[in-house]
Design a protein around this motif. Structure first.
Motif, PDB file in Angstrom:
ATOM      1  N   PRO A   1      69.900  32.817  99.359  1.00 41.17           N
ATOM      2  CA  PRO A   1      69.955  31.538  98.628  1.00 41.17           C
ATOM      3  C   PRO A   1      71.330  31.337  98.004  1.00 41.17           C
ATOM      4  N   VAL A   2      71.772  30.111  97.989  1.00 44.72           N
ATOM      5  CA  VAL A   2      73.100  29.792  97.465  1.00 44.72           C
ATOM      6  C   VAL A   2      73.160  29.911  95.948  1.00 44.72           C
ATOM      7  N   ASN A   3      71.975  29.884  95.295  1.00 43.64           N
ATOM      8  CA  ASN A   3      71.949  29.961  93.835  1.00 43.64           C
ATOM      9  C   ASN A   3      70.760  30.809  93.416  1.00 43.64           C
ATOM     10  N   ILE A   4      71.022  31.730  92.482  1.00 46.11           N
ATOM     11  CA  ILE A   4      69.951  32.622  92.017  1.00 46.11           C
ATOM     12  C   ILE A   4      68.805  31.860  91.382  1.00 46.11           C
ATOM     13  N   LEU A   5      69.114  30.655  90.871  1.00 50.16           N
ATOM     14  CA  LEU A   5      68.069  29.853  90.231  1.00 50.16           C
ATOM     15  C   LEU A   5      66.988  29.426  91.209  1.00 50.16           C
ATOM     16  N   LEU A   6      67.316  29.443  92.526  1.00 48.88           N
ATOM     17  CA  LEU A   6      66.326  29.051  93.533  1.00 48.88           C
ATOM     18  C   LEU A   6      65.183  30.079  93.649  1.00 48.88           C
ATOM     19  N   VAL A   7      65.452  31.323  93.241  1.00 53.31           N
ATOM     20  CA  VAL A   7      64.395  32.353  93.293  1.00 53.31           C
ATOM     21  C   VAL A   7      63.925  32.742  91.880  1.00 53.31           C
ATOM     22  N   TYR A   8      64.545  32.149  90.877  1.00 54.67           N
ATOM     23  CA  TYR A   8      64.171  32.519  89.496  1.00 54.67           C
ATOM     24  C   TYR A   8      62.739  32.094  89.178  1.00 54.67           C
ATOM     25  N   VAL A   9      62.415  30.835  89.548  1.00 56.39           N
ATOM     26  CA  VAL A   9      61.056  30.350  89.270  1.00 56.39           C
ATOM     27  C   VAL A   9      60.002  31.189  89.984  1.00 56.39           C
ATOM     28  N   PRO A  10      60.144  31.510  91.312  1.00 57.12           N
ATOM     29  CA  PRO A  10      59.167  32.391  91.957  1.00 57.12           C
ATOM     30  C   PRO A  10      59.064  33.766  91.297  1.00 57.12           C
ATOM     31  N   ILE A  11      60.215  34.293  90.792  1.00 57.72           N
ATOM     32  CA  ILE A  11      60.169  35.603  90.109  1.00 57.72           C
ATOM     33  C   ILE A  11      59.307  35.518  88.860  1.00 57.72           C
ATOM     34  N   VAL A  12      59.519  34.466  88.068  1.00 58.66           N
ATOM     35  CA  VAL A  12      58.725  34.288  86.842  1.00 58.66           C
ATOM     36  C   VAL A  12      57.244  34.129  87.166  1.00 58.66           C
ATOM     37  N   LEU A  13      56.939  33.307  88.199  1.00 60.28           N
ATOM     38  CA  LEU A  13      55.536  33.097  88.579  1.00 60.28           C
ATOM     39  C   LEU A  13      54.892  34.377  89.095  1.00 60.28           C
ATOM     40  N   THR A  14      55.671  35.165  89.835  1.00 54.38           N
ATOM     41  CA  THR A  14      55.144  36.441  90.341  1.00 54.38           C
ATOM     42  C   THR A  14      54.757  37.358  89.191  1.00 54.38           C
ATOM     43  N   ARG A  15      55.635  37.417  88.190  1.00 55.92           N
ATOM     44  CA  ARG A  15      55.311  38.240  87.008  1.00 55.92           C
ATOM     45  C   ARG A  15      54.096  37.686  86.269  1.00 55.92           C
ATOM     46  N   ALA A  16      54.052  36.367  86.147  1.00 47.68           N
ATOM     47  CA  ALA A  16      52.931  35.741  85.418  1.00 47.68           C
ATOM     48  C   ALA A  16      51.598  36.005  86.124  1.00 47.68           C
ATOM     49  N   PHE A  17      51.584  35.789  87.454  1.00 48.40           N
ATOM     50  CA  PHE A  17      50.344  36.025  88.195  1.00 48.40           C
ATOM     51  C   PHE A  17      50.007  37.518  88.261  1.00 48.40           C
ATOM     52  N   GLY A  18      51.058  38.371  88.294  1.00 47.55           N
ATOM     53  CA  GLY A  18      50.827  39.821  88.297  1.00 47.55           C
ATOM     54  C   GLY A  18      50.153  40.288  87.020  1.00 47.55           C
ATOM     55  N   ILE A  19      50.556  39.692  85.894  1.00 43.56           N
ATOM     56  CA  ILE A  19      49.909  40.021  84.605  1.00 43.56           C
ATOM     57  C   ILE A  19      48.545  39.346  84.494  1.00 43.56           C
ATOM     58  N   GLY A  20      48.470  38.109  84.993  1.00 50.43           N
ATOM     59  CA  GLY A  20      47.235  37.328  84.848  1.00 50.43           C
ATOM     60  C   GLY A  20      46.057  37.909  85.611  1.00 50.43           C
ATOM     61  N   ARG A  21      46.324  38.471  86.802  1.00 46.20           N
ATOM     62  CA  ARG A  21      45.205  38.982  87.611  1.00 46.20           C
ATOM     63  C   ARG A  21      44.413  40.084  86.904  1.00 46.20           C
ATOM     64  N   PRO A  22      45.032  41.179  86.431  1.00 46.28           N
ATOM     65  CA  PRO A  22      44.233  42.200  85.724  1.00 46.28           C
ATOM     66  C   PRO A  22      43.670  41.708  84.388  1.00 46.28           C
TER      67      PRO A  22
END
Length: 582
Positions: free
Chosen positions: A59-80
Motif C-alpha cells: 500500500p502507498v500509505n500505511i493509513l490504508l491498513v491502519y483501519v483493518p489493523i484496529v478492527l482486527t484487534r477489536a474483533f480479536g478482543i470482542g470474540r472471547p
C-alpha cells in the motif's frame, strides 16, 4: 417430522415453558451475545484476510491498513469477551431454571409420597433427577440457544452477501439452508430413535440396579448371584451396542459436515475469484477476506445435527415431568373401621407401576385368617415386598382388592397403623433416648410398660446396665446396638403398639445364624396371638409358620403348610437343604 413430539410437549408444558416469560430479557441477551460471538469470529478472519492481502500489495500509505489493523484487534478482543458474557448469561439462566425445576420436583414428590410410590420406584426417581432434569438443561444450552443463533447468522450472511451478488446470495441461501435442515433432519431420522433407546435403557438400568442392589441378599441366599450378574451384563451390553451405533453415525455425519464446509470454502473462493479480480491489490484483496470468514461459521452450525437428534429424548423428559401430579392428591373419603374378625383377603390382585407399565403381581388371591402365621418367599423382584406394601395400604392394586375385615385397606389412611405394624429389614433408631425410641410404638406408654416390653424381648438387663438406663442416648441409626438388638427394640415398639397384625419384612438379614434363630424364636413367642406375615428370602425357622407362600415373577407358584410342602415338593426340600448348608 420427528420434532413434532417436542413441540407438542412444549405447547402444553407446565415445567419449562413458564421460564421463557420469567427470564425473557436474560434469554434475549444471551441470544444477542451468542450472535456477536460468531460475528466477531468471522469478522476477525475477514479483516485478517483483507489485511494480509492489502499489506502484500504494498500500500502507498500505511493509513490504508491502519483501519483493518484496529478492527482486527477489536474483533480479536470482542470474540472471547462476547463468548464469555454469553456463557455467563446463558449458563446462569439455565442453572437458575434447573435449580427451580429440582425444587419443584422435590415439592411434587413430597406432596404425597405414598401415592408417588404407587406409581414410581426408586430407579424412576433417579431417572427423573439424573436424566430428565439434565436433558432439559441441555435442551437450552445445546439445542434452543445454538439453533436460534445459527438461524440469525444464516439470515445475516445471506443478506450480507446479497449486497455484493444477488445470485451468490441465493446460492448461500440454498447451501446454508441445506446444512441447517438436511443434517439435523438426517440425524433425527437415523439417530433419534437410537438416542431415545439409549435413554430408555439408562432409565431401566437405574430401576433394575436400585431394585437388585436393595434386594441383593435375596440373590445371594437363593444362590442366583451369577444370574443377577448375567442380567446386568446383558442390559449393559445392549446399552453399549446402541452407544456404539450412535458414535459410528456421529463420526460419519461429522466428517460429511466438515466436508460440506470445505466445499463451501472452495465455492466461496471460486465466486470471489470471478467477482473480485484486480491488479496490485485492488479488488483482489477481498478474496482472502471472504474465504477466511467462512471457517469460523463452522462452530455456529456444527452442534445442530447432534442437538436435533436429541429432541425425542427432550420430549420424553418433558412428558415424564408433566405427567407428575401438579397438585396434592386429595384424601380419600373416610370409611368405617374394620370389624372382627380381622382377616386379610387378597382378591385377584394385580399391580404395575405407572412409569414402567411392568406388571409386578398377576392375579394374586390369598386369604389370611386372624391369628394365622404365614411366610411369603421369593427372590428379589418377584413381588413379595410389593405384596407386603399392598397389604398395609402403602400401595393400591391396579386390579382387584385387599380387605381387612370388611374394609378396603387402602382407604384406612393413617388408621391402618392401629391394625398393622411393620418390623423393617433395617429398623431405624433415632438419636434420642432409649425410652423415646421405644415409645414410638405408643407415646402414652408408662415407664413400667416400657420396661415390661424390654423384658419380653430380652433387653431389660442390657438396658438396665447402661449408665443412664432408659435415658441413655441412642447414637444416630442405633450404632450403639448390634443388629439383633436393634430388631429387638423394633419388636418392643410393636408390642407397645399392640397391633393385631405384624409384618416382618426380612428382619433377620445380615445376622449370624445363632442370633437369627434366637430372634426368630423371640418373634414367634411374643407375637403368638397375632397375625404374622413374614417376608423372607430363605427357610430358616420356617417350621414356625402355618403356611408358606412362594411368589415367582409376580405369580403365586406354591402354597401350603411346611409339612405338606416337605412331603410333596422337591423344590421346597432342595431350598431347605441349601439353607441348612446340606
Amino acid at each position: 417430522m420427528n420434532k413434532i413430539p417436542l413441540f407438542k410437549e412444549l405447547k402444553h408444558d407446565r415445567w419449562v415453558k413458564p421460564f421463557f416469560k420469567q427470564y425473557k430479557k436474560t434469554l434475549v441477551t444471551a441470544l444477542i451475545l451468542g450472535f456477536f460471538t460468531f460475528f466477531c469470529g468471522s469478522a476477525l478472519m475477514f479483516n485478517s484476510g483483507y489485511l494480509i492481502s492489502k499489506s502484500a500489495s504494498l500500500p502507498v500509505n500505511i493509513l490504508l491498513v491502519y483501519v483493518p489493523i484496529v478492527l482486527t484487534r477489536a474483533f480479536g478482543i470482542g470474540r472471547p469477551l462476547f463468548k464469555y458474557l454469553e456463557r455467563l448469561t446463558s449458563h446462569n439462566w439455565v442453572l437458575k431454571m434447573t435449580s427451580k425445576l429440582r425444587l419443584k420436583l422435590y415439592q411434587t414428590l413430597e406432596k404425597d409420597a405414598v401415592f408417588f410410590k404407587r406409581d414410581y420406584r426408586m430407579g424412576d426417581v433417579l431417572g427423573l433427577l439424573a436424566e430428565d432434569i439434565n436433558h432439559l438443561q441441555n435442551l437450552y444450552l445445546r439445542t434452543i440457544f445454538p439453533t436460534v443463533i445459527a438461524w440469525i447468522i444464516y439470515i445475516f450472511v445471506v443478506i450480507g452477501v446479497g449486497f455484493f451478488s444477488w445470485w451468490f446470495a441465493l446460492v448461500m441461501l440454498l447451501y446454508f439452508g441445506g446444512i441447517l435442515i438436511v443434517f439435523p433432519l438426517w440425524s433425527v431420522i437415523v439417530n433419534g430413535a437410537r438416542q431415545k433407546r439409549e435413554k430408555v435403557l439408562k432409565n431401566e438400568l437405574y430401576t433394575d440396579l436400585t431394585d437388585n442392589v436393595l434386594g441383593i441378599s435375596d440373590w445371594i441366599f437363593s444362590q442366583r448371584a451369577q444370574e443377577y450378574v448375567a442380567l446386568h451384563e446383558d442390559s449393559e451390553a445392549e446399552l453399549l451396542a446402541v452407544q456404539a451405533k450412535l458414535r459410528k453415525f456421529n463420526n460419519l455425519r461429522n466428517f460429511l459436515f466438515e466436508l460440506a464446509f470445505g466445499m463451501l470454502a472452495i465455492l466461496t473462493l471460486l465466486w470471489t475469484s470471478t467477482r473480485f479480480i484486480g491488479t496490485h491489490g485492488g479488488d483482489a484483496n477481498w478474496i482472502a477476506a471472504f474465504v477466511l470468514a467462512v471457517f469460523p461459521l463452522v462452530d455456529a452450525f456444527a452442534g445442530l445435527p447432534a442437538a436435533s437428534q436429541e429432541t425425542n429424548i427432550y420430549a420424553d423428559s418433558l412428558n415424564r415431568l408433566n405427567n407428575l401430579p401438579d397438585k396434592a392428591i386429595t384424601k380419600k373419603v373416610e370409611t368405617d373401621l374394620p370389624q372382627n374378625p380381622l382377616d386379610l383377603k387378597v382378591q385377584h390382585v394385580s399391580f404395575q407401576y405407572t412409569a414402567t407399565q411392568k406388571e409386578v403381581l398377576k392375579d394374586i388371591t390369598i386369604n389370611i385368617s386372624q391369628g394365622e402365621k404365614i411366610a411369603i418367599l421369593g427372590r428379589s423382584g418377584s413381588g413379595k415386598s410389593t405384596l407386603a406394601n399392598l397389604l398395609r395400604g402403602d400401595l393400591q392394586p391396579t386390579k382387584g382388592s385387599i380387605l381387612l375385615g370388611d374394609a378396603v385397606v387402602s382407604t384406612l389412611d393413617d388408621t391402618v397403623a392401629d391394625y398393622i405394624g411393620v418390623i423393617q429389614q433395617v429398623p431405624y433408631l433415632f438419636n434420642t433416648t432409649v425410652i423415646n425410641n421405644v415409645r414410638l410404638g405408643n407415646e402414652n406408654a408408662t415407664e413400667k410398660e416400657v420396661w415390661d416390653v424390654l423384658e419380653r424381648v430380652n433387653l431389660k438387663k442390657m438396658i438396665a446396665a447402661l449408665p443412664n438406663g432408659l435415658e441413655t442416648m441412642v447414637d444416630e441409626a442405633g450404632l450403639r446396638f448390634s443388629g439383633g438388638e436393634r430388631h429387638r427394640l423394633a419388636l418392643a415398639r410393636i408390642l407397645l403398639q399392640n397391633t393385631p397384625i405384624v409384618i416382618l419384612d426380612e428382619p433377620t438379614v445380615g445376622l449370624d445364624p445363632i442370633t437369627e434363630q434366637a430372634l426368630i424364636n423371640t418373634f414367634m413367642q411374643e407375637l403368638k396371638n397375632k397375625t404374622i406375615i413374614w417376608i423372607t428370602h430363605h427357610l430358616k425357622g420356617i417350621d414356625n409358620v402355618d403356611r408358606v407362600i412362594f411368589i415367582e415373577n409376580g405369580i403365586l407358584e406354591m402354597e401350603g403348610s411346611p409339612t405338606y410342602l416337605e412331603q410333596t415338593s422337591a423344590r421346597y426340600r432342595n431350598l431347605k437343604n441349601i439353607d441348612n448348608g446340606e
